[in-house]
Scaffold this motif. Sequence first.
Motif, PDB file in Angstrom:
ATOM      1  N   SER A  66      59.600 -17.948  44.760  1.00 52.74           N
ATOM      2  CA  SER A  66      60.235 -18.083  46.070  1.00 52.74           C
ATOM      3  C   SER A  66      60.697 -19.516  46.279  1.00 52.74           C
ATOM      4  CB  SER A  66      59.266 -17.686  47.179  1.00 52.74           C
ATOM      5  OG  SER A  66      59.871 -17.950  48.427  1.00 52.74           O
ATOM      6  N   HIS A  70      63.262 -15.401  44.258  1.00 54.49           N
ATOM      7  CA  HIS A  70      63.108 -14.753  45.566  1.00 54.49           C
ATOM      8  C   HIS A  70      63.767 -15.659  46.606  1.00 54.49           C
ATOM      9  CE1 HIS A  70      60.938 -12.143  48.448  1.00 54.49           C
ATOM     10  NE2 HIS A  70      60.716 -13.241  49.151  1.00 54.49           N
ATOM     11  N   ASP A 112      54.168 -10.500  48.962  1.00 50.62           N
ATOM     12  CA  ASP A 112      54.794 -11.776  49.309  1.00 50.62           C
ATOM     13  C   ASP A 112      53.957 -12.462  50.384  1.00 50.62           C
ATOM     14  OD1 ASP A 112      56.588 -13.822  49.811  1.00 50.62           O
ATOM     15  OD2 ASP A 112      58.104 -12.543  50.749  1.00 50.62           O
TER      16      ASP A 112
END
Length: 214
Positions: free
Chosen positions: A7, A32, A174
């Motif tokens: 991410s 991400h 997540d």
Amino acid sequence: MAIVSASILSADLCYLGRDLQRAKDGGADHIHFDVMDGLFVNNISYGLPVLSCVRRYTDMFVDAHLMIVDPIRYIQRFADAGADNITFHIEAASDPDAVIGEIRRVGKKCGIALKPGTPAEAVFPYADKVDMILVMTVEPGFGGQGFIEEMTDKIREIRTYLDAHCPDVHIQVDGGINAVTSAKVREAGADVLVAGSYLFGAADMAAAVSSMRS
Ligand code: DX5
Ligand code: ZN
């Protein structure tokens, strides 16, 4: 083997190209890309122009996580900017089937996300129409928060449903994912692991990626 998704909310955006390269060299599978609109979540991240830069820079699979209200408005534009997968929040869409249809119309992979307070059953009617269910393991909006332990039961419940109805659908997690929490969520049935602060904060990204898979 679990898919590891880096991410870039935790990347240094002044050196985004360098950090995309770190993720690739470190063995991450996906990038991400968190999109926040200041309405669905109380934060604003980045959007289409940054995604276009990411797309020009890397050939990695880019997974856009839309934390925005009424996501159907933006599916075409995120597809055009280079997302390979588009995930939207069930809480943000008045007609989730229409959003899924729009993501399919633009030819992209599709994910549906649920916040920690949303029950597992909410996504069951859509499970066989998507590629991935994203179980948020923190409240969406910010990186660096602690994993909510109760989410492992939700992952297990969704995995049981998927095994019975559509076993090829992935479960993504997540928020607060690191070596320790990766092992818990994989055991519960998650197979796509997003991490921001753990990966970009690691001195050795390759070791951190491997630690999430083993
Ligand atoms: C939070 C975002 C996450 C965030 C995770 O709303 O959706 O993707 O980057 O950050 P960590 O891994 O630091 O919890
Ligand atoms: Zn995210």
